[in-house]
Scaffold this active site. Structure first.
Site, mmCIF file in Angstrom:
data_model
loop_
_atom_site.group_PDB
_atom_site.id
_atom_site.type_symbol
_atom_site.label_atom_id
_atom_site.label_comp_id
_atom_site.label_asym_id
_atom_site.label_seq_id
_atom_site.Cartn_x
_atom_site.Cartn_y
_atom_site.Cartn_z
ATOM 1 N N SER A 152 -43.802 -68.943 -31.818
ATOM 2 C CA SER A 152 -44.880 -69.887 -32.142
ATOM 3 C C SER A 152 -45.499 -70.469 -30.865
ATOM 4 O O SER A 152 -46.500 -69.938 -30.365
ATOM 5 C CB SER A 152 -44.377 -70.982 -33.078
ATOM 6 O OG SER A 152 -43.366 -71.767 -32.489
ATOM 7 N N ASP A 185 -40.956 -65.133 -27.417
ATOM 8 C CA ASP A 185 -42.238 -64.538 -27.020
ATOM 9 C C ASP A 185 -43.143 -65.547 -26.317
ATOM 10 O O ASP A 185 -44.132 -65.169 -25.701
ATOM 11 C CB ASP A 185 -42.944 -64.023 -28.294
ATOM 12 C CG ASP A 185 -44.207 -63.230 -28.003
ATOM 13 O OD1 ASP A 185 -44.162 -62.352 -27.122
ATOM 14 O OD2 ASP A 185 -45.244 -63.492 -28.655
ATOM 15 N N GLU A 195 -46.435 -70.242 -18.814
ATOM 16 C CA GLU A 195 -46.573 -68.782 -18.809
ATOM 17 C C GLU A 195 -47.428 -68.360 -17.621
ATOM 18 O O GLU A 195 -48.420 -69.036 -17.296
ATOM 19 C CB GLU A 195 -47.209 -68.312 -20.115
ATOM 20 C CG GLU A 195 -46.312 -68.645 -21.312
ATOM 21 C CD GLU A 195 -46.870 -68.171 -22.656
ATOM 22 O OE1 GLU A 195 -47.995 -67.635 -22.695
ATOM 23 O OE2 GLU A 195 -46.156 -68.352 -23.667
ATOM 24 N N HIS A 252 -45.547 -63.058 -24.505
ATOM 25 C CA HIS A 252 -46.558 -63.585 -25.435
ATOM 26 C C HIS A 252 -47.433 -62.460 -26.005
ATOM 27 O O HIS A 252 -48.667 -62.523 -25.961
ATOM 28 C CB HIS A 252 -47.432 -64.633 -24.746
ATOM 29 C CG HIS A 252 -48.059 -65.596 -25.716
ATOM 30 N ND1 HIS A 252 -48.314 -66.898 -25.420
ATOM 31 C CD2 HIS A 252 -48.485 -65.444 -26.999
ATOM 32 C CE1 HIS A 252 -48.864 -67.505 -26.458
ATOM 33 N NE2 HIS A 252 -48.971 -66.626 -27.437
ATOM 34 N N GLY A 306 -46.891 -61.324 -29.251
ATOM 35 C CA GLY A 306 -46.726 -61.304 -30.711
ATOM 36 C C GLY A 306 -47.979 -60.829 -31.427
ATOM 37 O O GLY A 306 -47.919 -60.015 -32.344
ATOM 38 N N GLY A 307 -49.119 -61.327 -30.984
ATOM 39 C CA GLY A 307 -50.375 -60.986 -31.675
ATOM 40 C C GLY A 307 -51.157 -59.899 -30.960
ATOM 41 O O GLY A 307 -52.300 -59.631 -31.322
#
Ligand code: NAD
Length: 398
Positions: free
Chosen positions: A228, A253, A258, A281, A283-284
């Site tokens: 999330s 993730d 970052e 990062h 995930g999407g």
């Protein structure tokens, strides 16, 4: 109409807008404030991702701009309030990558439960570690979903198809899908879940939502996932639990800090831990999601230009509109004070204009009235509406 698309948007963006007769110019990277102001002269539509900052100064100096498409999820890069008071609509793609996040989450739940990455690493290192120890099926295990929104609900449905028993906790009232059970508190969920996965949104109050206390309440041998937001979890506490072996594994993730660019170094308390999957990062991040985002946001921009539809706009009152019923559509964005609707209708009546259809929506200080009329419109009528005290922007769609 002219559109400027920055930051390498999916080619669908150009084709969808181009098919509607919009003259589209594209550029690979982001622009800084001054470059952006210069590039926006004579441009009605701007398409960006997360790197282009659309500040108040940019908006102040881009008088032709009508709408901005953020071809991503977040909209922090746009001064949404400053855009709204200048009548510039902003759209994003809130759920075009939902499925991608769900699929990665499922893959990681299975990988953690089978200790897959450990077997993989050992074999790459030349070690034949054939053993069933600590490897489980996900069938029959309990999945605890924290945050039952777009991602949480879709995960719930697919996890049940794998034979998992699903429980969830959401701070808002949510409909349970399939056989999923809603629990009253996070603690209740932590007591029963073999897999705990976070899918809460990024509201400020969620900072530090999950720390030593929550890890301490998880079942021994359970696994933890966060896809999330990074600031939601205390990763130092997670590290301690992994090292004691009480938590059997984790997939992460998203991180509080970052790296900015691809290839930059990455530091984290979680590096090098056993049965911990770290992803940057992503995930999407799938080609399918990029395509879906390109299509979704372009359609929103096109529908706003052609019909005045503001459905899912992140800064204007939302009205879902199809093609106009009459010869003309008057689209009026204004400051939300008493009497605006009456004023518009009085002006129309004074000019003998009959209303075919009319809709009003408000959002805080803003009001949005869309009026379809059958007859022709005199120039003076439009001028009167445009110069009303409350008018922010008037568009005439014919
Ligand atoms: N890893 C990635 O690449 C990636 C991609 C897309 C989205 N995301 C993130 O995934 C998260 C979920 O996305 P979504 O589209 O499902 O969001 P959403 O807004 O549809 O759902 C979030 C849900 O969490 C609930 N919630 C918020 N705070 C809570 C709390 N403290 N306790 C319990 N429930 C709480 C909300 O009521 C809502 O139902 C977001 O944080 C989003 O930024 C990550």
């Amino acid at each position: 109409m002219r559109a400027l698309l920055l930051e390498n948007l999916h080619p669908l963006a150009t084709s969808i807008l181009g098919a509607d007769g919009i003259d589209v110019a594209t550029r690979g990277g982001a622009l800084d404030e001054d470059e952006l102001i210069a590039a926006l002269q004579g441009v009605q539509l701007l398409g960006i991702r997360s790197k282009t900052q659309v500040t108040e100064r940019v908006l102040e100096n881009a008088p032709d701009l009508v709408a901005i498409g953020a071809y991503c999820i977040g909209t922090n890069q746009i001064d949404l309030g400053a855009a709204a008071v200048r009548g510039v609509a902003a759209f994003n793609a809130p759920f075009s990558n939902t499925r991608s996040v769900v699929e990665l989450t499922l893959a990681e739940i299975i990988a953690l439960t089978r200790r897959l990455t450990e077997r993989d690493r050992a074999l790459h290192a030349g070690i034949w570690d054939k053993s069933a120890d600590g490897a489980h099926e996900v069938r029959g295990r309990t999945l605890g979903i924290v945050g039952y929104g777009n991602i949480g609900t879709q995960l719930s449905v697919l996890a049940e198809a794998l034979g998992m028993s699903v429980v969830f906790y959401d701070s808002a009232e949510k409909l349970s899908l399939g056989n999923a059970r809603r629990l009253e508190s996070l603690d209740e969920l932590l007591e029963v879940a073999d897999v705990v996965t976070l899918h809460v949104d990024g509201r400020g109050g969620n900072a530090g939502l999950f720390g030593a206390r929550q890890f301490g309440r998880m079942r021994p041998g359970s696994v933890f996932l966060n896809l999330s937001r990074g600031f939601v979890v205390d990763y130092a506490a997670l590290r301690d639990e992994i090292l004691t072996g009480r938590i059997a594994g984790a997939a992460v993730d998203v991180f509080p800090e970052e790296p900015k660019r691809r290839g930059d170094p990455f530091e984290s308390d979680l590096r090098g831990l056993p049965n911990v999957i770290l992803t940057p990062h992503v995930g999407g991040s799938t080609e399918e999601a990029q395509e879906a985002i390109g299509q979704f946001v372009s359609n929103k921009l096109r529908d706003y230009l052609a019909h005045g539809s503001t459905m899912l706009s992140v800064n204007l009152p939302n009205l879902a509109l199809d093609a106009r019923t009459g010869a003309h559509r008057l689209v009026h964005l204004h400051r939300n004070t008493p009497g605006v609707l009456a004023g518009i209708n009085r002006t129309l009546a004074e000019h003998d204009v009959n209303i075919d259809a009319q809709l009003l929506a408000t959002r805080g200080d803003l009001g949005y009235v869309v009026t379809d009329v059958g007859s022709g419109l005199a120039l003076e009528l439009c001028e009167e509406l445009e110069t009303m005290d409350q008018t922010i922007r008037l568009r005439l769609l014919s």
